[in-house]
Design an enzyme around this catalytic site. Structure first.
Site, PDB file in Angstrom:
ATOM      1  CB  THR A  45       7.173   2.798  -0.343  1.00 30.77           C
ATOM      2  OG1 THR A  45       6.251   1.695  -0.262  1.00 30.77           O
ATOM      3  CG2 THR A  45       6.493   3.936  -1.105  1.00 30.77           C
ATOM      4  CG  HIS A  50       2.424  -5.223   1.916  1.00 29.12           C
ATOM      5  ND1 HIS A  50       1.048  -5.059   1.841  1.00 29.12           N
ATOM      6  CD2 HIS A  50       2.943  -3.972   2.008  1.00 29.12           C
ATOM      7  CE1 HIS A  50       0.755  -3.776   1.885  1.00 29.12           C
ATOM      8  NE2 HIS A  50       1.880  -3.088   1.985  1.00 29.12           N
ATOM      9  CG  HIS A  53       1.154  -3.871  -2.788  1.00 35.26           C
ATOM     10  ND1 HIS A  53       2.038  -3.977  -1.734  1.00 35.26           N
ATOM     11  CD2 HIS A  53       1.011  -2.543  -3.037  1.00 35.26           C
ATOM     12  CE1 HIS A  53       2.435  -2.771  -1.373  1.00 35.26           C
ATOM     13  NE2 HIS A  53       1.838  -1.885  -2.143  1.00 35.26           N
ATOM     14  CE  LYS A  87      -0.054   5.114   3.025  1.00 35.56           C
ATOM     15  NZ  LYS A  87      -1.006   4.982   1.937  1.00 35.56           N
ATOM     16  NE  ARG A  91       3.506   6.173   0.681  1.00 32.34           N
ATOM     17  CZ  ARG A  91       3.220   4.950   1.108  1.00 32.34           C
ATOM     18  NH1 ARG A  91       4.047   4.338   1.924  1.00 32.34           N
ATOM     19  NH2 ARG A  91       2.112   4.346   0.734  1.00 32.34           N
ATOM     20  CD  GLN A 180      -3.031   7.429  -8.864  1.00 34.01           C
ATOM     21  OE1 GLN A 180      -2.546   7.641  -7.765  1.00 34.01           O
ATOM     22  NE2 GLN A 180      -4.058   6.605  -9.037  1.00 34.01           N
ATOM     23  CG  ASP A 201      -6.620   3.304  -1.289  1.00 33.65           C
ATOM     24  OD1 ASP A 201      -6.861   2.507  -2.215  1.00 33.65           O
ATOM     25  OD2 ASP A 201      -5.494   3.454  -0.795  1.00 33.65           O
ATOM     26  CE  LYS A 236      -4.502  -1.586   4.991  1.00 33.72           C
ATOM     27  NZ  LYS A 236      -3.748  -0.315   5.021  1.00 33.72           N
ATOM     28  CE  LYS A 239      -0.736  -2.911   7.808  1.00 28.87           C
ATOM     29  NZ  LYS A 239       0.632  -2.448   7.503  1.00 28.87           N
ATOM     30  CB  THR A 240       0.643 -10.948  10.918  1.00 25.09           C
ATOM     31  OG1 THR A 240       1.984 -10.597  10.528  1.00 25.09           O
ATOM     32  CG2 THR A 240      -0.131 -11.388   9.695  1.00 25.09           C
TER      33      THR A 240
END
Length: 405
Positions: A45, A50, A53, A87, A91, A180, A201, A236, A239-240
């Site tokens: 995506t 990041h 993953h 989500k 997306r 999947q 998830d 989480k 996340k910054t």
């Protein structure tokens, strides 16, 4: 601790990777007796994965270290839909060309973590577009669709939460879990894959694949999920303020990647060392037991080890030296992140956002009034201050960048 017999499950449990297993005893027996091919899927995506993953990538690495075969599955097919799991909205649909560009860009990172080749435990990389793009709708509905209960699909948390909030879930997205599951069936047939792994998830999607392989082929396969990774404060991980912590170096500098790990909270050091380094567990325990100022040494080791795995030893060494010069000697260094002056000049606000230290001009102005921004060691409060080549901009105590031509 469980009484696992296989090196694989012992290793994964000791390092904190196991949350749920579809059949722990069955997988333990299989892993003790043969090489187990196991896969994780990654949808392309963006041009880079990041740190969110990274648990999955490290789990594939541990799978290989235990003597088993990692399968990296690129979602060239499923990426055309997007995983709706947890989500709030659909997306944005990506074009075929953009998906292929992202796949090519993402592939590079896996070569640092895994050994690819033709051997029994060498990693392989596949793309589900190879089979999903060729599916014919009516045969697929007849052969695969009959094995799925809509009632059960609606009961999965990933779907239920979306519906409970009265947020739209398209038929396109609803199909994702079937595709999947079909991936697992195809990998079982093509590559003798016996294990699908993923984040917590993905539990519902993984269980669907396990059951589909049993119903269609009578094949026993297994599923394993990792715990949801959060910081000690419940937020989480990854996340910054500056955005996602990308794995590819063209998306995030080596130094900023190193600094992300160096800035780990004290309470998270032990868990991060277990999951994201190859350090022996007795060394992890020793470092985790450090207290006070000594915990900073553990954080530096974490940053060095994690950066070396993802970016290479040279990048880790250079980043550590840059940090030492910056924080211990107050010197500038060429390895700091940079922002270009440009033809029209650069204000302190533009430089701060350009370096990725803040996400908006409003945030920079607020930090200026708080005295949190310095240029060449001097506090700056005027948003219109212009910078020149060689100026060093500091945002708080730990973020530093250089202005270049």
């Amino acid at each position: 601790m469980s009484n696992y017999q296989s090196d694989l499950l012992r290793l994964l449990e000791a390092r904190g990777f196991i949350h749920q297993l579809t059949d722990a005893e069955g997988l333990d027996t299989l892993a003790k007796s043969q090489v187990v091919p196991g896969y994780i899927g990654f949808d392309p995506t963006a041009p880079s994965l990041h740190v969110g993953h990274l648990v999955s990538i490290m789990m594939l690495r541990q799978l290989q270290k235990a003597g088993h075969k990692p399968i990296v599955l690129m979602g060239g097919g499923t990426g055309k839909i997007g995983d709706p799991s947890f989500k709030d909205e659909a997306r944005k649909l990506l074009t075929h060309d953009l998906i292929q560009e992202n796949v090519a860009s993402i592939k590079r990172v896996f070569e640092r973590f895994l050994t690819f080749g033709d051997g029994p435990s060498d990693a392989i990389m596949l793309d589900n577009a190879e089979w999903l793009d060729k599916l014919e709708y009516i045969p697929f509905l007849r052969d695969i669709g009959q094995h799925f209960s809509v009632n059960r699909m609606l009961s999965f948390d990933s779907v239920k939460l979306r519906l409970d909030r009265e947020q739209s879930l398209s038929f396109l997205e609803f199909n994702y879990m079937i595709l999947q599951a079909y991936d697992f069936l195809e990998l079982s047939r093509r590559s003798a894959c016996r294990l699908q792994m993923g984040g917590s998830d993905q539990w519902g999607n993984i269980v669907n694949g396990v059951e589909l392989a049993r119903r269609v082929d009578g094949q026993q396969v297994f599923g394993l999920t990792t715990p949801l990774l959060t910081n000690a404060d419940g937020t989480k991980m990854g996340k910054t303020v500056g955005g996602a912590v990308w794995l590819n170096e063209d998306q995030l500098s080596h130094y900023d990647y190193w600094q992300f790990w160096r800035n780990t909270a004290d309470a998270d050091v032990a868990n991060r060392l277990r999951l994201f380094t190859d350090l022996p567990m007795d060394e992890v325990a020793r470092l985790a037991a450090l207290e006070g100022a000594e915990i900073n040494e553990a954080k530096k080791i974490l940053a060095n080890e994690a950066t070396a795995l993802c970016r290479g030893l040279d990048a880790a060494t250079a980043s550590a030296e840059t940090a030492r010069l910056t924080f211990e000697e107050g010197a500038s260094d060429a390895n700091l992140p940079t922002v270009s002056l440009g033809a029209e000049g650069l204000t302190v606000v533009q430089a701060t956002t350009g370096l990725g230290f803040a996400t908006s001009n409003k945030e920079v102005r607020r930090k200026l009034t708080e005295g949190a921004i310095k240029v060449n060691g001097e506090t700056v409060t005027d948003p219109n201050v212009t910078l020149k080549p060689g100026d060093k901009l500091s945002f708080g105590a730990k973020k530093h960048g250089l202005v270049i031509d």
